[in-house]
Structures are given as C-alpha cells and as structure tokens.
Design a protein around this motif. Structure first.
Motif, PDB file in Angstrom:
ATOM      1  N   ALA A 262       0.841  -1.194   0.000  1.00 34.51           N
ATOM      2  CA  ALA A 262       0.000   0.000   0.000  1.00 34.51           C
ATOM      3  C   ALA A 262       0.879   1.248   0.000  1.00 34.51           C
ATOM      4  CB  ALA A 262      -0.916   0.008   1.215  1.00 34.51           C
ATOM      5  N   PRO A 263       0.521   2.253  -0.823  1.00 35.61           N
ATOM      6  CA  PRO A 263       1.338   3.459  -0.909  1.00 35.61           C
ATOM      7  C   PRO A 263       0.848   4.563   0.020  1.00 35.61           C
ATOM      8  CG  PRO A 263      -0.260   3.487  -2.670  1.00 35.61           C
ATOM      9  CD  PRO A 263      -0.511   2.218  -1.872  1.00 35.61           C
ATOM     10  N   SER A 264       1.755   5.454   0.387  1.00 34.70           N
ATOM     11  CA  SER A 264       1.396   6.675   1.097  1.00 34.70           C
ATOM     12  C   SER A 264       2.367   7.762   0.665  1.00 34.70           C
ATOM     13  CB  SER A 264       1.449   6.472   2.615  1.00 34.70           C
ATOM     14  OG  SER A 264       2.732   6.041   3.033  1.00 34.70           O
ATOM     15  N   LEU A 265       1.996   9.011   0.957  1.00 34.70           N
ATOM     16  CA  LEU A 265       2.771  10.143   0.476  1.00 34.70           C
ATOM     17  C   LEU A 265       3.214  11.058   1.609  1.00 34.70           C
ATOM     18  CD1 LEU A 265       0.611  11.193  -2.620  1.00 34.70           C
ATOM     19  CD2 LEU A 265       2.894  10.162  -2.697  1.00 34.70           C
ATOM     20  N   GLY A 266       4.372  11.666   1.432  1.00 38.07           N
ATOM     21  CA  GLY A 266       4.843  12.707   2.325  1.00 38.07           C
ATOM     22  C   GLY A 266       5.238  13.924   1.506  1.00 38.07           C
ATOM     23  N   GLY A 267       5.216  15.084   2.138  1.00 33.25           N
ATOM     24  CA  GLY A 267       5.598  16.304   1.443  1.00 33.25           C
ATOM     25  C   GLY A 267       4.400  17.088   0.938  1.00 33.25           C
ATOM     26  N   PRO A 268       4.656  18.270   0.369  1.00 32.90           N
ATOM     27  CA  PRO A 268       3.581  19.144  -0.096  1.00 32.90           C
ATOM     28  C   PRO A 268       3.339  19.059  -1.597  1.00 32.90           C
ATOM     29  CG  PRO A 268       5.593  20.389   0.015  1.00 32.90           C
ATOM     30  CD  PRO A 268       5.953  18.965   0.387  1.00 32.90           C
TER      31      PRO A 268
END
Length: 225
Positions: free
Chosen positions: A65-71
């Motif tokens: 499963a993917p997730s994101l960090g940052g703007p």
C-alpha cells in the motif's frame, strides 16, 4: 557481556526477518512546473516522498500500500492567484476522466514503471530526471484567490489558455530523483488549509466542485507529513 552480545544478535536477526517479510520501499522526487503568463515565467517545485509498505510474503497476502509525504507543488502567480499541482486528483475513480495522475504514480511512470509489486524494489534506486508527458500529468487547481478555497477551478496543461489567461502556456514540467529535505510550507501559502485538514480528520468539511473534484486535505499535504 556475552549475554548482551547474544541479545543484540537476536534483536538484529528479528529486525532482518521483519524487514524481509514486511518490506518497505521509498523514494523522493522533486516535481517542478513552470508556466508563462504575459511573457513572464512562474515556477513552483516541491519534494515529494512515496512510501510503499508491504505485507508478509505469504501466498496471497503480500500486498503493498502506498502513502505520500511532502507538499503539493504551488506556483505563485502574484495578482493572478496560484496554481497547485496537487498530490491527489480529488476524484474517487481511476483513471480520472481528464487523465490527472496522483503523485504516487507520477514519478515512477515518468521512468517507465507501473509500480507493480514486482517493480517496487527497483524504485528506490532510480536516478536522474524525466520530463512529464501529456499522458502523465498531475491535477492542476487554480485558486483565483489563494485565501478562499471556494475560488478553486480546475485547469489542465491543454486548456490553461482558455480557462486562465490567453497568454498562458506551460513551459516545463519534470520530475527528478532527489535526497533533498521535505519542506511543508503549504499552510503558510494557503491559509485555509489547516482548518480544512482539521475538519476533514473529524469527518467534516467536504467541499465539492461540481463536475470537477472534491477538495481533500491530502491533495495539498501528504498523509505522512
């Protein structure tokens, strides 16, 4: 001291076994987008981190499963408002009707990867820069008034001149693998963001743009930030 060495060896073995059976793959990239308006070029960029966490390597259970960090990437156009290349499309269907691509897939796709389970181990080893193609572009949201989230309008790389300004055209859009630190400055640039995130985490604050998208907080800042 002997027992301490044994315990340390056991701890290391446990960590190794865990990482083998529950692997995680991550990489960072810079998204940069430039637009020309009235012969002046405006540019925005941000560092985004993609993390894939995978389950145990047991037949049928090894899903990732993917997730994101940052703007998100924000282009400040001065008196013209801001355009944001969002992390998420704001739509619940895939593929989206206008082809907007989420930040999870954007960079990997530019390098020729589909981010399948088999390809994930290769992604942390990517290097270099790739231009974005017309079939691999993020969602673009134009805020005529950055202080008012209800001023949001959808634009695309192809219709920006008709929707935004007759002189407007995108001059550059690329992704580049980086180890640069993540800087989350969206709350300073979009003053309504923090309240939107608070409300939506409480199950409130949904804002739909009819026929376009929903404004969701993780379009602007990744859930890992």
């Amino acid at each position: 001291m002997k027992w301490l060495g044994v315990l340390l060896a056991v701890a290391v073995a446990v960590i190794v076994i865990y990482k083998v059976n529950y692997p995680s793959y991550s990489y960072r990239y810079r998204l940069q987008v430039s637009i020309a308006v009235d012969e002046k070029i405006y540019t925005g960029s941000s560092v985004i981190e993609v993390v894939w966490d995978c389950g145990p390597k047991i037949a049928g259970l090894g899903r990732c499963a993917p997730s994101l960090g940052g703007p998100a990437t924000l282009i400040d156009l001065g008196a013209h408002g801001v355009i944001v290349a969002t992390l998420r499309s704001g739509e619940n269907i895939s593929p989206t009707p206008d082809g907007a691509i989420d930040a999870v897939w954007l960079c990997a796709s530019a390098f020729g990867y589909r981010s399948t389970n088999e390809e994930l181990p290769a992604l942390p080893h990517l290097t270099g820069r790739r231009n974005l193609s017309v079939s691999n572009l993020p969602r673009l949201v134009w805020f005529v008034n950055p202080a008012d989230m209800k001023s949001a309008q959808k634009v695309t790389f192809l219709n920006v001149a008709s929707v935004f300004d007759p002189t407007a055209h995108f001059t550059e859009a690329f992704v580049e693998i980086t180890r640069d630190p993540i800087v989350v400055d969206i709350p300073n640039k979009l003053p309504w963001f923090s309240e939107l995130r608070r409300l939506q985490k409480e199950g409130k604050g949904t804002l739909s743009k009819s026929g376009q998208f929903q404004l969701v907080y993780n379009m602007f800042v990744g859930e890992n930030s």
